[in-house]
Every structure is written in C-alpha cells, then in structure tokens.
Write an enzyme that holds these catalytic residues in place. Sequence first.
Site, PDB file in Angstrom:
ATOM      1  CB  CYS A   1      -3.207  -5.552  10.144  1.00 56.80           C
ATOM      2  SG  CYS A   1      -2.341  -4.132   9.413  1.00 56.80           S
TER       3      CYS A   1
ATOM      4  CG  ASP B   1      -5.063  -0.245  10.954  1.00 52.69           C
ATOM      5  OD1 ASP B   1      -5.665   0.344  11.882  1.00 52.69           O
ATOM      6  OD2 ASP B   1      -5.088   0.144   9.777  1.00 52.69           O
TER       7      ASP B   1
ATOM      8  NE  ARG C   1      -7.690   2.131  10.870  1.00 54.64           N
ATOM      9  CZ  ARG C   1      -7.745   2.416   9.564  1.00 54.64           C
ATOM     10  NH1 ARG C   1      -8.662   3.255   9.115  1.00 54.64           N
ATOM     11  NH2 ARG C   1      -6.894   1.870   8.713  1.00 54.64           N
TER      12      ARG C   1
ATOM     13  CG  HIS D   1      -7.543  -4.188   8.488  1.00 52.97           C
ATOM     14  ND1 HIS D   1      -7.648  -2.844   8.191  1.00 52.97           N
ATOM     15  CD2 HIS D   1      -6.221  -4.427   8.613  1.00 52.97           C
ATOM     16  CE1 HIS D   1      -6.441  -2.312   8.169  1.00 52.97           C
ATOM     17  NE2 HIS D   1      -5.550  -3.239   8.413  1.00 52.97           N
TER      18      HIS D   1
ATOM     19  CB  CYS E   1      -5.080  -3.607   4.927  1.00 57.12           C
ATOM     20  SG  CYS E   1      -3.473  -3.964   5.667  1.00 57.12           S
TER      21      CYS E   1
END
Length: 213
Positions: free
Chosen positions: A43, A45, A47, A99, A102
């Site tokens: 992803c 993302d 993080r 994750h 998400c």
Amino acid sequence: MEKSYLKLIENNKKWVKEQLKNDPKFFTDLANGQTPEYLWIGCSDSRVPANEITGTKPGEVFVHRNIANMVVHSDMNLLSVLSYAVEVLKVKHIIVCGHYGCGGVIAAMGTKQYGLIDNWLRHIKDVYRFHYLELDAIKDETQRARRFVEVNVMEQVRDLSKTSIVQNAWSNDQPLHVHGWVYDLNDGLIKDLGVTFTCTKDLHAVYHLDEKL
Ligand code: CO
C-alpha cells in the site's frame, strides 16, 4: 511556506556518510546493477515502508505500491513492474502486503463519495462482493475491516496468479512463489496469511493459460 523538505536533503547527506562509513563500496556496488529476490506489492500508506519493516537494504526488494496494494490486470504500471521483476530480474518471491487500518479498504467498505478515487476503490468493492457472506456476518466494524484487508490480499495473490506473466514463469519451471501478508500498524508485525501460490492448481480452470503458440 515552511521549507520542511530541506531536512530531507540534509538527512540524505547524513545517510550517505553513514553508509560509506559502514561500507566504502556501498554505492559503487549498487551502481553496478540490481538482483533483488523479492517483488513487493504494498500500500502507498506512508506507515508501511517495504524496506524498513522487513529489514532489507537497497538492492534487495523491487517495489510497487498503490492504494490498498491492488493487482489490477489492466494497470500498465503494475503489469510493467510485474513483467520486469519476473521476466528480467527473475525474482523468486512476490509478496502482496496489505495492512490493517488501510484507508483504501475502509473507504471501499463505506458509501461515501470521494471523487476520482471511487473508480479505484471499485476494484476493492468487487472483492467485498466476492466475500460478502463472510464479511456481512462480522458485526463489529473494525473486525470486519480487518478481515476485509485479509481477503483483499488473498484476492490480489490470486489475481497475480491469473496473469500470463506469472503462469509463463511457472510453465518454464522458473521458481516463483506468490505470498499474501498483512502488516499490523499496532505492533509492527507481519502476518503470513498462508495463501502462497506456487502453481496454477488452486485457480479455477477458466484462468489456466496454455503456453503461447
Ligand atoms: Co493502505
């Protein structure tokens, strides 16, 4: 406007110094080429950075990231990355890593309209429809979202296995495993979903592709 980006350049200089201190040949070796064993599909993302969470160095992981780690078979970007990774770099493992928490998956569970991204989220909604009996039965929304993240990863592993790129590698006896993992933002741990594909046998026959004529 605050020039916060300048710290990135400063950090880069520090990082270069650090690498050279540990290994004076660090950059000259990497400049000679890459032979990564892994393709990571994760992803976007911020993080979930592939190298940091897997303790891997530059040169070890070929990376593709998009919203909700999707394998969309008309996505030229994904297909080009996959083709290069499998056919040229000959990676041994492809890892789809979702994750929990998400944002893409959570948005796809809801009915809110976001704009252009709704067209991307539609691919995730399609995954919900495949698994709606199981997902609708989970009353707790957080738990339902967690399971949705897992089944979404499983579908992307399956979708990779449906591609001619992956199937041709298998029929050429090129070792290639496709894994499905989920990263937990709460504790930093990766969970292997145990849905590894190593051949076409677990795919419905309609997806089996014979070798090209
Ligand atoms: Co995400």
